[in-house]
Design an enzyme around this catalytic site. Structure first.
Site, PDB file in Angstrom:
ATOM      1  N   LEU A  38       0.660  -1.330   0.036  1.00 50.83           N
ATOM      2  CA  LEU A  38       0.052   0.145   0.024  1.00 50.83           C
ATOM      3  C   LEU A  38       0.821   1.360  -0.112  1.00 50.83           C
ATOM      4  O   LEU A  38       0.420   2.202  -0.514  1.00 50.83           O
ATOM      5  CB  LEU A  38      -0.887   0.085   1.288  1.00 50.83           C
ATOM      6  CG  LEU A  38      -2.133  -1.000   1.316  1.00 50.83           C
ATOM      7  CD1 LEU A  38      -2.599  -1.029   2.358  1.00 50.83           C
ATOM      8  CD2 LEU A  38      -2.947  -0.806   0.212  1.00 50.83           C
ATOM      9  N   GLY A  39       1.876   1.129   0.596  1.00 52.61           N
ATOM     10  CA  GLY A  39       2.892   2.351   0.893  1.00 52.61           C
ATOM     11  C   GLY A  39       4.178   1.988   1.104  1.00 52.61           C
ATOM     12  O   GLY A  39       4.482   0.965   1.625  1.00 52.61           O
ATOM     13  N   GLY A  41       7.767   4.005   3.366  1.00 56.49           N
ATOM     14  CA  GLY A  41       8.475   5.255   3.983  1.00 56.49           C
ATOM     15  C   GLY A  41       9.710   4.846   4.596  1.00 56.49           C
ATOM     16  O   GLY A  41      10.142   3.708   4.650  1.00 56.49           O
ATOM     17  N   GLY A  42      10.182   5.743   5.391  1.00 57.84           N
ATOM     18  CA  GLY A  42      11.292   5.552   6.220  1.00 57.84           C
ATOM     19  C   GLY A  42      11.346   4.443   7.201  1.00 57.84           C
ATOM     20  O   GLY A  42      12.245   3.913   7.348  1.00 57.84           O
ATOM     21  N   PHE A  43       9.988   4.306   7.637  1.00 62.01           N
ATOM     22  CA  PHE A  43       9.894   2.944   8.632  1.00 62.01           C
ATOM     23  C   PHE A  43       9.793   1.833   7.936  1.00 62.01           C
ATOM     24  O   PHE A  43      10.002   0.798   8.651  1.00 62.01           O
ATOM     25  CB  PHE A  43       8.449   3.475   9.542  1.00 62.01           C
ATOM     26  CG  PHE A  43       7.401   3.561   8.506  1.00 62.01           C
ATOM     27  CD1 PHE A  43       6.834   2.397   7.743  1.00 62.01           C
ATOM     28  CD2 PHE A  43       6.938   4.601   8.223  1.00 62.01           C
ATOM     29  CE1 PHE A  43       5.509   2.253   7.207  1.00 62.01           C
ATOM     30  CE2 PHE A  43       5.695   4.695   7.358  1.00 62.01           C
ATOM     31  CZ  PHE A  43       5.278   3.329   6.560  1.00 62.01           C
ATOM     32  N   GLY A  44       9.587   1.752   6.615  1.00 64.77           N
ATOM     33  CA  GLY A  44       9.282   0.444   6.210  1.00 64.77           C
ATOM     34  C   GLY A  44       8.231   0.436   5.048  1.00 64.77           C
ATOM     35  O   GLY A  44       7.929   1.373   4.539  1.00 64.77           O
ATOM     36  N   VAL A  46       4.072  -0.679   4.100  1.00 61.41           N
ATOM     37  CA  VAL A  46       2.698  -1.088   4.570  1.00 61.41           C
ATOM     38  C   VAL A  46       1.931  -2.047   3.476  1.00 61.41           C
ATOM     39  O   VAL A  46       1.918  -1.811   2.359  1.00 61.41           O
ATOM     40  CB  VAL A  46       1.833   0.155   4.770  1.00 61.41           C
ATOM     41  CG1 VAL A  46       0.403  -0.128   5.251  1.00 61.41           C
ATOM     42  CG2 VAL A  46       2.480   1.120   5.749  1.00 61.41           C
ATOM     43  N   LYS A  60       1.559  -2.772   8.970  1.00 60.91           N
ATOM     44  CA  LYS A  60       3.004  -1.945   8.917  1.00 60.91           C
ATOM     45  C   LYS A  60       3.975  -2.655   9.286  1.00 60.91           C
ATOM     46  O   LYS A  60       4.188  -3.127  10.430  1.00 60.91           O
ATOM     47  CB  LYS A  60       2.761  -0.520   9.992  1.00 60.91           C
ATOM     48  CG  LYS A  60       4.025   0.287   9.933  1.00 60.91           C
ATOM     49  CD  LYS A  60       3.486   1.273  10.869  1.00 60.91           C
ATOM     50  CE  LYS A  60       4.710   2.353  11.125  1.00 60.91           C
ATOM     51  NZ  LYS A  60       4.106   3.409  12.295  1.00 60.91           N
ATOM     52  N   ASP A 157       3.921  14.437  14.699  1.00 60.92           N
ATOM     53  CA  ASP A 157       4.261  14.170  13.341  1.00 60.92           C
ATOM     54  C   ASP A 157       3.075  14.164  12.528  1.00 60.92           C
ATOM     55  O   ASP A 157       2.863  13.347  11.615  1.00 60.92           O
ATOM     56  CB  ASP A 157       5.108  12.894  13.146  1.00 60.92           C
ATOM     57  CG  ASP A 157       5.865  13.026  11.747  1.00 60.92           C
ATOM     58  OD1 ASP A 157       5.954  13.834  11.347  1.00 60.92           O
ATOM     59  OD2 ASP A 157       6.075  11.702  11.287  1.00 60.92           O
TER      60      ASP A 157
END
Length: 350
Positions: A38-39, A41-44, A46, A60, A157
């Site tokens: 789905l997406g 980002g910096g965290f990993g 989804v 996530k 955030d």
């Protein structure tokens, strides 16, 4: 929850949330298939998934190099598991097994807010009435966090990509990895580790490490200006001779021409001119330089829902481009630097 299983008794007691087996999540996401992504980002990453009972979920999956470690993960779990509001995303469970760190959320079919307000094609799908509904929903969610929840929670955030949309386009605030809770009469806190997304950060937080409900209010003001204009806070200066989106909105307000800030895609569709002007005005009140001048979210909710006269905003923060605050930096790969003797963690956009 039948799919959830305790992997560690002490963890379950500590997290106060159902723990999923890794095998259950792997099956639900087809072994984290790229087709279910789905997406990113910096965290990993989804992923979209479906449990055996047919319930759709969003998973996530934190990467091994993610800035968000077990501490931040547990922080997000503890906070959001205690929060229940229609404008907050619902956390269903988690999985901490071996090197895997997973959060299981309710699935939001319409992705995140940035997908609609910044995309040339998708932006045409939402009329002004829906934009206004989203602004009000985010405001109510923040009001709950700051005042009405069991904990006083500072998100730290808030940005367009952290607002998810359900099947009716209702906004839900997500990503509580950086959130902090206040107790008793505490109103602010100082940190030597500034983390968040530059552009959305309040000046007192970005430069002095001070955060409070008013730093969230600043981020909300930025979000309002983005929703109204369809422009990103970062990069806007390239089109406006050194003025940021805040500075541009402030200049238009002083000239009495705030309405021209409205996204051109919305001007030919049904809109409420008074609502548009009121949202811009409220947004400017939220991004005032001094935290003391900014309204709290309870006042913001009232102002958005009434026609009463609004106070005039004072000078906003970040009205012109500053060399010390560059790019839409968020968390991925830490780069330590210092400013005024203070340690910063600057990371790439997620």
């Amino acid at each position: 929850m039948s799919e959830a299983a305790s992997q560690n008794g002490s963890q379950e007691e500590d997290l106060e949330l159902p723990l999923f087996n890794l095998s259950t999540i792997a099956t639900a996401t087809q072994n984290f298939s790229p087709h279910n992504k789905l997406g990113e980002g910096g965290f990993g990453l989804v992923y979209r998934g479906k449990l055996e009972d047919g319930k759709e979920i969003a998973v996530k999956r934190l990467s091994l190099s993610s800035w968000q470690g077990v501490k931040e993960l547990k922080n997000e779990i503890k906070l959001i598991s205690k929060l229940q509001h229609r404008n907050l995303v619902k956390l269903l469970g988690c999985c901490i097994q071996g090197e895997e760190k997973l959060l299981v959320y309710e699935y939001m079919p319409n992705k995140s807010l940035d997908f609609f307000i910044f995309d040339p094609k998708q932006g045409k799908l939402l009329e002004w009435a829906k934009h206004f509904q989203i602004i009000c929903g985010i405001a109510r969610g923040l009001q709950y966090l700051h005042q009405d929840s069991r904990l006083r929670v500072i998100h730290r955030d808030l940005k367009a990509s952290n607002v998810l949309l359900d099947n009716e386009m209702n906004p839900k605030i997500s990503d509580f990895g950086l959130a902090r809770s206040f107790g008793g009469d505490q109103t602010e806190e100082k940190t030597n580790r500034v983390m968040g997304t530059y552009g959305y950060m309040a000046p007192e937080y970005a430069f002095d490490g001070l955060f409070s409900v008013k730093s969230d209010v600043f981020s909300f003001g930025i979000l309002v200006l983005e929703i109204v204009s369809g422009k990103k806070i970062r990069g806007f200066h390239h089109e406006n001779h050194g003025l940021t989106l805040i500075g541009h909105a402030w200049t238009l307000h002083k000239e009495g021409s705030s309405f021209s800030l409205l996204d051109e895609r919305l001007r030919d569709s049904p809109h409420n001119r008074k609502q548009v002007l009121r949202c811009i005005h409220v947004g400017l009140l939220c991004v005032q330089q001094s935290p003391m001048d900014r309204p709290n979210m309870s006042s913001v909710v009232v102002m958005l829902g009434s026609e009463s006269e609004l106070p005039q905003p004072k000078q906003p923060g970040y009205s012109t481009e500053m060399a010390s605050v560059k790019g839409d930096n968020s968390f991925a790969k830490p780069k330590s630097s210092s400013m005024n003797g203070m340690s910063f963690t600057m990371l790439e956009a997620r």
